[in-house]
Design an enzyme around this catalytic site. Sequence first.
Site, PDB file in Angstrom:
ATOM      1  CB  SER A   8      -0.896   0.017   1.246  1.00 46.80           C
ATOM      2  OG  SER A   8      -1.701  -1.125   1.330  1.00 46.80           O
ATOM      3  CG  HIS A  62      -2.145  -0.649  -3.827  1.00 43.52           C
ATOM      4  ND1 HIS A  62      -2.627   0.596  -3.501  1.00 43.52           N
ATOM      5  CD2 HIS A  62      -2.521  -1.479  -2.821  1.00 43.52           C
ATOM      6  CE1 HIS A  62      -3.265   0.530  -2.345  1.00 43.52           C
ATOM      7  NE2 HIS A  62      -3.215  -0.713  -1.924  1.00 43.52           N
ATOM      8  CD  GLU A 101      -3.036   3.616  -5.888  1.00 40.87           C
ATOM      9  OE1 GLU A 101      -3.308   4.822  -5.804  1.00 40.87           O
ATOM     10  OE2 GLU A 101      -2.523   2.972  -4.935  1.00 40.87           O
ATOM     11  CG  ASN A 110      -3.702   3.835   0.761  1.00 41.38           C
ATOM     12  OD1 ASN A 110      -4.824   3.854   1.235  1.00 41.38           O
ATOM     13  ND2 ASN A 110      -3.142   2.712   0.335  1.00 41.38           N
TER      14      ASN A 110
END
Length: 296
Positions: free
Chosen positions: A121, A142, A154, A193
């Site tokens: 992450s 990701h 991602e 994130n």
Amino acid sequence: MNRIRRVGIVGCGVMGAGLAEVCARAGLDVLVAVSRPSRVADGRGKLVTSLDNKLRKGKLSEAERDAALSRVSFTASLADFADRQFVIEAGPEQELVKLDVFATLDKVVADPGAILGSNTSSFPIVQLGRVTDRPGMVVGTHFFNPVTVLPLVELVGSVLTEESTVATAETFVTDVLGKQVVRTKDRSGFVVNALLIPYLLSAIRVYESGVASMADIDKAMKLGCAHPMGPFGLSDLIGLDIVQAISESLYREYREPHYSPPPLLARMVSAGLLGKKSGRGFYDYTPASTERAAAA
């Protein structure tokens, strides 16, 4: 590279099991590595439960379920990954664990053109690549939880990742797995994130300061901002240990106070209150609980 048919998944937690299912349903030969032999039954159990739930809901046939299960095998040794063409690491968000996994994969995966991906992450992809002799073949992949539902991946190339690696990974993720890709630079938190975690941390601080209850903060964000989940319910779904790990990674990189984990989050992780996966986080998810009572 020839068409990718043999995939390895390192880890069989929530994300690893989801990745195994998505790959198996795409017709791939999937080998899942678990931490020890005793975890094989648990890993297969996650896969069976998920597929059986879809069978009951009419989302796949019995033949499709059985075919997907037949494509997945398990091992407790990364040495069995020698013939894999694409390996996705989905282990704990812990630096030393990931570095050890990539150093080992570099030694055992025989094909020098095989892609080594990480579902991290927030961890820098360049650091994962540097412990290998093939940093150009290391990429961030990701996925999001639940992997079987959310369409986004991602795709993260480091300064050492070859463009052909990123292009091959994108084709695989989109054309074979049916996901949608956003490309992002190798920065802590990537896109999602980097935006999401400060929001979750801010919600915890608002609660800690006594502005409103957790339930009311969740309600406010769902009804006032049309979010499908409030920040506390979402944090429990992600896992509070993951939220903390990403927060710490963001803070190490940027040194901005709003990225640092609030005291309540750190205390809950220390107490093992990790969210849905542990049965209790900001809310109580144990079977005996008559309501999702706040845990803190």
